[in-house]
Motif scaffolding. Structure first.
Motif, PDB file in Angstrom:
ATOM      1  N   LEU A 163      22.125  80.007 -17.218  1.00  0.00           N
ATOM      2  CA  LEU A 163      22.346  78.858 -18.114  1.00  0.00           C
ATOM      3  C   LEU A 163      23.824  78.475 -18.128  1.00  0.00           C
ATOM      4  O   LEU A 163      24.178  77.303 -18.021  1.00  0.00           O
ATOM      5  CB  LEU A 163      21.875  79.240 -19.509  1.00  0.00           C
ATOM      6  CG  LEU A 163      21.924  78.188 -20.602  1.00  0.00           C
ATOM      7  CD1 LEU A 163      20.748  78.402 -21.552  1.00  0.00           C
ATOM      8  CD2 LEU A 163      23.198  78.235 -21.412  1.00  0.00           C
ATOM      9  N   ARG A 164      24.685  79.477 -18.218  1.00  0.00           N
ATOM     10  CA  ARG A 164      26.130  79.208 -18.243  1.00  0.00           C
ATOM     11  C   ARG A 164      26.578  78.562 -16.948  1.00  0.00           C
ATOM     12  O   ARG A 164      27.381  77.632 -16.951  1.00  0.00           O
ATOM     13  CB  ARG A 164      26.896  80.516 -18.444  1.00  0.00           C
ATOM     14  CG  ARG A 164      27.239  80.783 -19.890  1.00  0.00           C
ATOM     15  CD  ARG A 164      28.109  82.008 -20.001  1.00  0.00           C
ATOM     16  NE  ARG A 164      29.361  81.886 -19.260  1.00  0.00           N
ATOM     17  CZ  ARG A 164      30.105  82.911 -18.866  1.00  0.00           C
ATOM     18  NH1 ARG A 164      29.719  84.134 -19.131  1.00  0.00           N
ATOM     19  NH2 ARG A 164      31.226  82.718 -18.231  1.00  0.00           N
ATOM     20  N   MET A 165      26.038  79.064 -15.837  1.00  0.00           N
ATOM     21  CA  MET A 165      26.420  78.527 -14.537  1.00  0.00           C
ATOM     22  C   MET A 165      26.126  77.025 -14.471  1.00  0.00           C
ATOM     23  O   MET A 165      26.969  76.231 -14.033  1.00  0.00           O
ATOM     24  CB  MET A 165      25.652  79.262 -13.430  1.00  0.00           C
ATOM     25  CG  MET A 165      25.918  78.752 -12.035  1.00  0.00           C
ATOM     26  SD  MET A 165      24.951  79.638 -10.808  1.00  0.00           S
ATOM     27  CE  MET A 165      23.328  78.906 -11.035  1.00  0.00           C
ATOM     28  N   ILE A 166      24.942  76.638 -14.932  1.00  0.00           N
ATOM     29  CA  ILE A 166      24.547  75.224 -14.867  1.00  0.00           C
ATOM     30  C   ILE A 166      25.339  74.409 -15.884  1.00  0.00           C
ATOM     31  O   ILE A 166      25.871  73.337 -15.576  1.00  0.00           O
ATOM     32  CB  ILE A 166      23.028  75.095 -15.110  1.00  0.00           C
ATOM     33  CG1 ILE A 166      22.267  75.812 -13.979  1.00  0.00           C
ATOM     34  CG2 ILE A 166      22.611  73.647 -15.217  1.00  0.00           C
ATOM     35  CD1 ILE A 166      20.782  75.945 -14.217  1.00  0.00           C
ATOM     36  N   LEU A 167      25.430  74.944 -17.092  1.00  0.00           N
ATOM     37  CA  LEU A 167      26.105  74.212 -18.162  1.00  0.00           C
ATOM     38  C   LEU A 167      27.586  74.026 -17.852  1.00  0.00           C
ATOM     39  O   LEU A 167      28.157  72.962 -18.087  1.00  0.00           O
ATOM     40  CB  LEU A 167      25.918  74.974 -19.476  1.00  0.00           C
ATOM     41  CG  LEU A 167      26.271  74.219 -20.749  1.00  0.00           C
ATOM     42  CD1 LEU A 167      25.451  72.936 -20.856  1.00  0.00           C
ATOM     43  CD2 LEU A 167      26.016  75.086 -21.974  1.00  0.00           C
ATOM     44  N   GLU A 168      28.198  75.049 -17.291  1.00  0.00           N
ATOM     45  CA  GLU A 168      29.631  74.955 -16.989  1.00  0.00           C
ATOM     46  C   GLU A 168      29.895  73.902 -15.918  1.00  0.00           C
ATOM     47  O   GLU A 168      30.908  73.208 -15.968  1.00  0.00           O
ATOM     48  CB  GLU A 168      30.174  76.321 -16.555  1.00  0.00           C
ATOM     49  CG  GLU A 168      30.415  77.235 -17.748  1.00  0.00           C
ATOM     50  CD  GLU A 168      30.866  78.625 -17.350  1.00  0.00           C
ATOM     51  OE1 GLU A 168      31.067  79.436 -18.257  1.00  0.00           O
ATOM     52  OE2 GLU A 168      31.001  78.896 -16.147  1.00  0.00           O
TER      53      GLU A 168
END
Lengths: 379, 239
Positions: A307-312
């Motif tokens: 999730l962080r990878m995509i959101l970032e």
């Protein structure tokens, strides 16, 4: 930062830049919209805030010259001066007229100063001086393209530019030209000789003379006397009394209400499109990585990591776009014909909207990534 | 914790996997498989296509919950690991996977691909990268640590994939056709690497393969058909 997100961006720099540029241009539009509204508001309030009135005495039953037509007697200021608690009463008149200046038609907001009580001291002069004569002098805004010492013919008479202001425009963006009240009335009442003769022949002799009408009387009061003065003058019945806040409200909540709503809707629309662009970019990028996401899950990556990878990535696109939009706004808006005012609070609002668009926009990508199962690596 | 050689790492007891096929009929992919994998041994799983080898690997790797039977890994029943997140944590700490395709992340270097598994486990990036390079060195691939997968040969990519599988020091390594895309020399090298993992790290290694060329490297060979283990033998011994 999740270095996988950063590496993915650096490996697909062109896509990142194109997406960020697209979002950046949309944000520039959003900033421009808000800046335009603030500019209109700033211009509209310039006179109200600058003239230093505690009260405005306007035509009875009307909302004042900034909201609608207001006509009062040119001698009303004398009545007002007689009220206890009044420290000054100045006449006010403003008309938007079109004249040929250096061969080009140009709209001018002719504003009357009640000389000698008001020589224009509340104006911010870029060069020149205040009015020193009751006749034939003018202070012009730089946007009119007039230079110091230049003579300009308005109606039947010529006026010499003795002072130049900067950014002194009205709500419509027309540059203001300040002359004395009698000059302003003459300019507004400019009629051809044939018209005057015809009116005299019809027995309308009085109308051939100067009309004794102004828009309002600007009143300042002793400290703590504003409400009492307003009560006394309001009781006369033939006039209405408005506070500075009433005038502001008449403008902001009255004349500018539709514009504000329109700009708000456009801004929401642009931020929505921004969200869609981010969503499209992140979603297609996620679709390309489904196998890798399955692999990440297989080697034990938690949902939060993915999730962080995509959101970032989405937020990085947003941040880059925001920087680009700020740069474009700073470079370009100064050349716009209308005043565009960028306020920190509006930029914060756009930034907040952008972050929301990033989160919402990346959500469909995240949702798709969450549905990937580790065993799909084996598919 | 490194298991003692000869102790069971993975136990499957009467494991069955059934699912509904495209035509609506029930398919029995695994039918009551019982199997123990010991620390330090390398087991080859052979069989025709569709016999259930990959399904067995998925059940053993906790990627597929069995519809019947029990799986126990490192002494812990898989059924006791309730949530997907917990299962993923469990898998990360105990199991390494190697596939026919290396499945490396193309935007990361070889070292970063290996380090990623450790970073996910909470190891700081710099420390993870240091350990990754050491792992690559052990697999004779350290000289390609800074290269991205696209610039590595098939054999090098597979060695990086093996290094990644070993990143968190797993007790069980599952390999699905790891040599299928390699020529015989490189395939042999990869199998030897897997063999050394079993010997030196005391991990249990299970390799699904069609490739008979490295059969001598296995401690045991299981033959599968129709979702069942139909034969078990040791290389050199008669089936």
């Amino acid at each position: 930062m999740n270095y996988l997100a950063w590496r993915d961006i650096t490996a697909n720099l062109m896509r990142f830049f194109l997406a960020a540029a697209g979002v950046g241009f949309l944000l520039t539009g959003s900033m421009g919209m808000l800046g335009l509204y603030r500019g209109v508001l700033h211009d509209a309030l310039l006179t109200i805030e600058g003239i230093g009135a505690d009260l405005w005495v306007v035509q009875g039953g009307r909302a004042g010259p900034f909201a609608e037509a207001s006509v009062v007697s040119a001698t009303l200021d004398r009545r007002v001066e007689g009220v206890a608690g009044v420290t000054s009463a100045r006449r006010f008149v403003q008309n938007n007229l079109q004249f040929d200046i250096q061969g080009k038609p140009r709209r001018i907001a002719i504003t009357g100063l009640d000389f000698p009580k008001d020589q224009g001291a509340w104006l911010s002069l870029a060069e020149g001086r205040l009015l020193q004569s009751g006749r034939g002098e003018a202070i012009a805004d730089a946007s009119l393209g007039l230079s110091l010492g230049q003579d300009i013919r308005l109606g039947r008479d010529s006026y010499r530019v003795v002072g130049v202001t900067s950014g002194q425009v009205d709500m419509s963006g027309d540059g203001q030209l300040f002359v004395t009240i009698p000059d302003a009335m003459d300019i507004a009442d400019s009629r051809t000789p044939e018209t005057v003769l015809l009116e005299r022949a019809q027995g309308l002799g009085v109308s051939a003379d100067r009309p004794s009408r102004i828009a309002a009387v600007v009143v300042t009061t002793e400290a703590g006397m504003v409400e009492e003065v307003a009560r006394i003058i309001g009781a006369w019945g033939d006039v209405a009394v408005l506070s500075r806040e009433d005038q502001r409200s008449a403008l902001v909540d009255g004349r500018l209400w539709r514009l504000r709503m329109q700009i708000l809707f456009f801004t929401i629309l642009l931020l929505t499109v921004t969200g869609v662009v981010i969503a499209m970019t992140i979603y297609t990028s996620t679709l390309e990585k489904l196998h890798e996401i399955a692999m990440l899950k297989l080697i034990g990556a938690r949902d939060g990591f993915i999730l962080r990878m995509i959101l970032e990535q989405a937020v990085l696109i947003g941040l880059f776009a925001y920087g680009l939009a700020l740069l474009l706004s700073t470079l370009l808006f100064r050349f716009f014909p209308r005043n565009v005012v960028l306020l920190a609070e509006d930029l914060t609002l756009v930034f907040g909207g952008l972050l929301l668009a990033c989160v919402v926009g990346s959500w469909i990508g995240i949702e798709r990534a969450m549905r990937v199962r580790a065993k799909e690596v084996l598919a | 914790m490194t298991p003692q050689p000869g102790t069971p790492v993975l136990s499957l007891r009467d494991v069955g996997v059934r699912y509904r096929g495209g035509d609506g009929a029930m398919v029995e992919a695994l039918a009551g498989v019982t199997l123990d994998l010991m620390a330090g041994e390398m087991v080859g799983i052979f069989g025709p296509s569709g016999c259930g080898k990959t399904t067995l690997l998925m059940a053993a790797g906790l990627l597929e919950r069995p519809t019947s039977g029990a799986v126990q890994l490192a002494g812990i029943p898989a059924a006791a690991v309730a949530t997907e997140a917990a299962l993923r944590d469990f898998r990360r700490r105990h199991i390494g996977f190697v596939f026919q395709k290396p499945n490396l992340i193309p935007v990361l270097t070889a070292a970063e691909n290996v380090a990623l598994a450790m970073v996910i486990d909470g190891v700081p990036a710099a420390e993870a990268e240091r350990r990754a390079i050491a792992l690559l060195a052990a697999l004779e691939a350290a000289h390609r640590a800074g290269n991205r997968p696209a610039s590595l040969s098939g054999g090098e990519q597979q060695r990086v994939a093996v290094a990644r599988a070993l990143a968190n020091d797993p007790v069980l390594v599952l390999a699905d056709e790891p040599t299928a895309a390699l020529d015989s020399r490189r395939g042999r090298q990869v199998m030897e690497v897997l063999r050394s993992i079993a010997r030196e790290r005391h991990a249990a290694v299970a390799v699904v393969t069609h490739d008979p060329r490295s059969i001598d490297l296995f401690d045991r060979i299981l033959e599968m058909d129709d979702g069942r283990i139909v034969a078990e033998r040791r290389p050199g011994a008669q089936a």
